[in-house]
Write a protein that holds these residues in place. Structure first.
Motif, short mmCIF file in Angstrom:
data_model
loop_
_atom_site.label_atom_id
_atom_site.label_comp_id
_atom_site.label_asym_id
_atom_site.label_seq_id
_atom_site.Cartn_x
_atom_site.Cartn_y
_atom_site.Cartn_z
N THR A 102 14.31 55.03 -10.63
CA THR A 102 15.03 55.62 -9.94
C THR A 102 16.22 54.76 -9.26
OG1 THR A 102 13.37 57.39 -9.23
CG2 THR A 102 15.50 57.41 -8.00
N PHE A 103 15.70 53.80 -8.97
CA PHE A 103 16.67 52.86 -8.15
C PHE A 103 17.45 52.20 -9.19
CE2 PHE A 103 17.17 48.21 -6.99
CZ PHE A 103 18.04 48.34 -5.96
N LEU A 104 17.03 51.71 -10.36
CA LEU A 104 17.78 51.17 -11.50
C LEU A 104 18.79 52.38 -12.00
CD1 LEU A 104 15.53 49.30 -13.44
CD2 LEU A 104 16.71 48.33 -11.47
N LEU A 131 22.88 52.39 -12.31
CA LEU A 131 23.49 52.88 -13.45
C LEU A 131 24.25 54.02 -13.68
CD1 LEU A 131 20.64 51.54 -15.71
CD2 LEU A 131 22.66 50.34 -15.45
N ASP A 132 24.26 54.77 -12.42
CA ASP A 132 25.11 56.02 -12.30
C ASP A 132 24.31 57.06 -13.13
OD1 ASP A 132 26.78 57.50 -11.29
OD2 ASP A 132 28.53 57.14 -12.85
N LEU A 133 22.89 56.90 -13.37
CA LEU A 133 22.25 57.85 -14.26
C LEU A 133 21.64 58.76 -13.37
CD1 LEU A 133 20.90 55.67 -17.08
CD2 LEU A 133 22.72 57.16 -17.32
N HIS A 162 35.76 51.73 -8.87
CA HIS A 162 36.12 51.26 -9.92
C HIS A 162 35.10 51.31 -11.29
CE1 HIS A 162 37.55 49.13 -6.25
NE2 HIS A 162 38.69 48.94 -6.89
N GLN A 163 34.86 52.67 -11.49
CA GLN A 163 33.96 52.99 -12.24
C GLN A 163 33.91 52.37 -13.57
OE1 GLN A 163 32.15 56.19 -13.24
NE2 GLN A 163 31.82 57.28 -11.46
N LEU A 164 35.24 52.49 -14.24
CA LEU A 164 35.48 51.92 -15.52
C LEU A 164 35.02 50.35 -15.54
CD1 LEU A 164 35.94 52.69 -18.38
CD2 LEU A 164 38.25 52.06 -18.02
N GLU A 165 35.65 49.68 -14.57
CA GLU A 165 35.63 48.18 -14.67
C GLU A 165 34.20 47.87 -14.38
OE1 GLU A 165 38.52 46.90 -12.06
OE2 GLU A 165 37.88 44.67 -12.11
N VAL A 166 33.46 48.46 -13.49
CA VAL A 166 32.09 48.22 -13.32
C VAL A 166 31.20 48.14 -14.51
CG1 VAL A 166 30.15 48.73 -12.08
CG2 VAL A 166 32.08 48.38 -10.74
N LYS A 167 31.30 49.65 -15.26
CA LYS A 167 30.80 49.82 -16.30
C LYS A 167 30.75 48.99 -17.45
CE LYS A 167 29.42 54.27 -15.05
NZ LYS A 167 29.50 55.90 -15.27
N GLN A 168 32.07 48.37 -17.66
CA GLN A 168 32.39 47.49 -18.80
C GLN A 168 31.58 46.12 -18.74
OE1 GLN A 168 36.55 47.49 -18.47
NE2 GLN A 168 36.62 48.75 -20.12
N ASN A 169 31.33 45.93 -17.25
CA ASN A 169 30.69 44.71 -16.78
C ASN A 169 29.39 44.73 -16.72
OD1 ASN A 169 31.24 41.99 -16.78
ND2 ASN A 169 32.94 42.43 -15.23
N LEU A 170 28.70 45.95 -17.31
CA LEU A 170 27.18 46.18 -17.05
C LEU A 170 26.34 46.45 -18.32
CD1 LEU A 170 25.49 47.10 -14.66
CD2 LEU A 170 26.11 49.40 -14.57
N GLY A 171 25.57 45.80 -18.45
CA GLY A 171 24.61 46.00 -19.71
C GLY A 171 23.21 46.73 -19.32
N ALA A 172 22.58 47.72 -20.10
CA ALA A 172 21.43 48.26 -19.60
C ALA A 172 20.35 48.58 -20.41
CB ALA A 172 21.74 49.34 -18.37
N LEU A 173 19.17 48.35 -20.38
CA LEU A 173 18.12 49.07 -21.05
C LEU A 173 17.58 50.02 -20.20
CD1 LEU A 173 16.00 48.85 -23.84
CD2 LEU A 173 14.83 47.71 -22.18
N GLU A 233 14.88 53.15 -19.08
CA GLU A 233 13.40 53.37 -19.47
C GLU A 233 13.13 53.99 -20.84
OE1 GLU A 233 10.87 55.16 -16.47
OE2 GLU A 233 9.11 53.82 -17.05
N ASP A 234 14.04 55.14 -20.87
CA ASP A 234 13.81 55.99 -22.06
C ASP A 234 14.48 55.62 -23.31
OD1 ASP A 234 16.17 56.77 -20.95
OD2 ASP A 234 15.63 59.00 -20.78
N ASN A 235 15.15 54.55 -23.18
CA ASN A 235 15.99 53.90 -24.36
C ASN A 235 16.69 54.91 -25.34
OD1 ASN A 235 16.77 51.64 -26.01
ND2 ASN A 235 14.77 51.29 -26.82
N PRO A 236 17.49 55.46 -25.04
CA PRO A 236 17.95 56.46 -25.92
C PRO A 236 18.81 55.97 -27.16
CG PRO A 236 19.21 56.57 -23.76
CD PRO A 236 18.32 55.63 -23.60
#
Ligand code: ATP
Length: 252
Positions: A43-45, A49-51, A69-80, A82-85
């Motif tokens: 939940t915290f992660l 990640l805005d999920l 700054h959603q777009l800028e932040v998300k461009q700089n974020l990489g994530a795996l 838990e459900d790995n869609p």
């Protein structure tokens, strides 16, 4: 500072999973979030990640407020997650190319990066040309991890990255995470695999009852190596648990 979280709260129904949680993670750190099942790590992660939409609190990454700054932040974020869609109809290679396009990587650079990740991480390269739908859990996880790192994000978030990996892939991931760490990046990982956490963590957070029960360096957590991380965690979360007395009936 790289990730700054202030007053983060999230309830599901009446259950207060996160309660006014504050946390700052500096770049250069590999911050490993630990805690019992259901305590709220994903939940915290997912809030970062805005999920998952938090009820209150603010999140900023590299000094930029997430929501402004959603777009800028998300461009700089990489994530795996838990459900790995992944996209089941694609092959692994098609999926990685699709992700590279989402991040607008130039075609040649994308091809080189995908090839090098394939060479590093996938002993079974043939399978990457088959549909994701037929992949094992570990194979899906490796594709998810490669996809998270393809655009070289400054913030890398991995939820349970070791679960389902064979020991060879897990060891390769340990080395990959260690090499990925640098002074301009922050790596945040949730994991129950403490043998691997032991090999990568610079900092530890222990989530319990909606709050961080511990937040600090791995040296302090293990009392400068006099404890292993699993012992330190057990002592913190269950200091008075008498295992043998509880299972008395079974042991005689
Ligand atoms: N979408 C949701 N709706 C209702 N409750 C939820 C939802 N997502 C999570 N929860 C609840 O919130 C709590 C925290 O779940 P979360 O998955 O964040 O825990 P976790 O620490 O990651 O657990 P684990 O270690 O088992 O993966 C759990 O009680 C869970 O049932």
């Amino acid at each position: 500072m790289s990730i700054e979280i202030t007053g983060l709260s999230k309830k599901f129904g009446k259950k207060e999973v996160l309660q006014e949680l504050d946390l700052t993670i500096e770049s250069g750190q590999i911050y490993c979030l630990l805690g019992k099942n259901g305590v709220g790590k994903s939940t915290f992660l997912n809030c970062i990640l805005d999920l998952v939409q938090p009820d209150s609190g603010s999140i900023s990454l590299f000094g930029k407020d997430y929501h402004r700054h959603q777009l800028e932040v998300k461009q700089n974020l990489g994530a795996l997650c838990e459900d790995n869609p992944l996209i089941e109809e694609f092959t692994g290679i098609e999926y990685l190319n699709f992700v590279a396009k989402l991040y607008k990587l130039p075609a040649l650079e994308a091809e080189e990066r995908i090839q090098s990740l394939v060479n590093y991480f996938f002993t079974d390269k043939e399978s990457l040309h088959k549909n994701v739908a037929g992949y094992s859990t570990g194979m899906k996880k490796k594709v998810g991890i490669a996809a998270a790192m393809l655009h070289k994000p400054q913030v890398l978030i991995l939820d349970e990255p070791f679960t389902g990996l064979d020991p060879i892939a897990a060891q390769l991931l340990v080395q990959l995470i260690r090499s990925y760490r640098n002074a301009n990046r922050v790596i945040l990982i949730s994991s129950h695999d403490l043998n691997y956490v032991e090999k990568i963590a610079t900092h530890i957070g222990v989530l319990n009852d909606g709050q961080l029960m511990y937040n600090g360096s791995v040296q302090e957590f293990t009392m400068n190596g006099s404890n292993l991380i699993d012992q330190a965690l057990f002592q913190l979360l269950l200091p008075h648990h008498n295992t043998e007395a509880t299972l008395d009936w079974m042991l005689t």
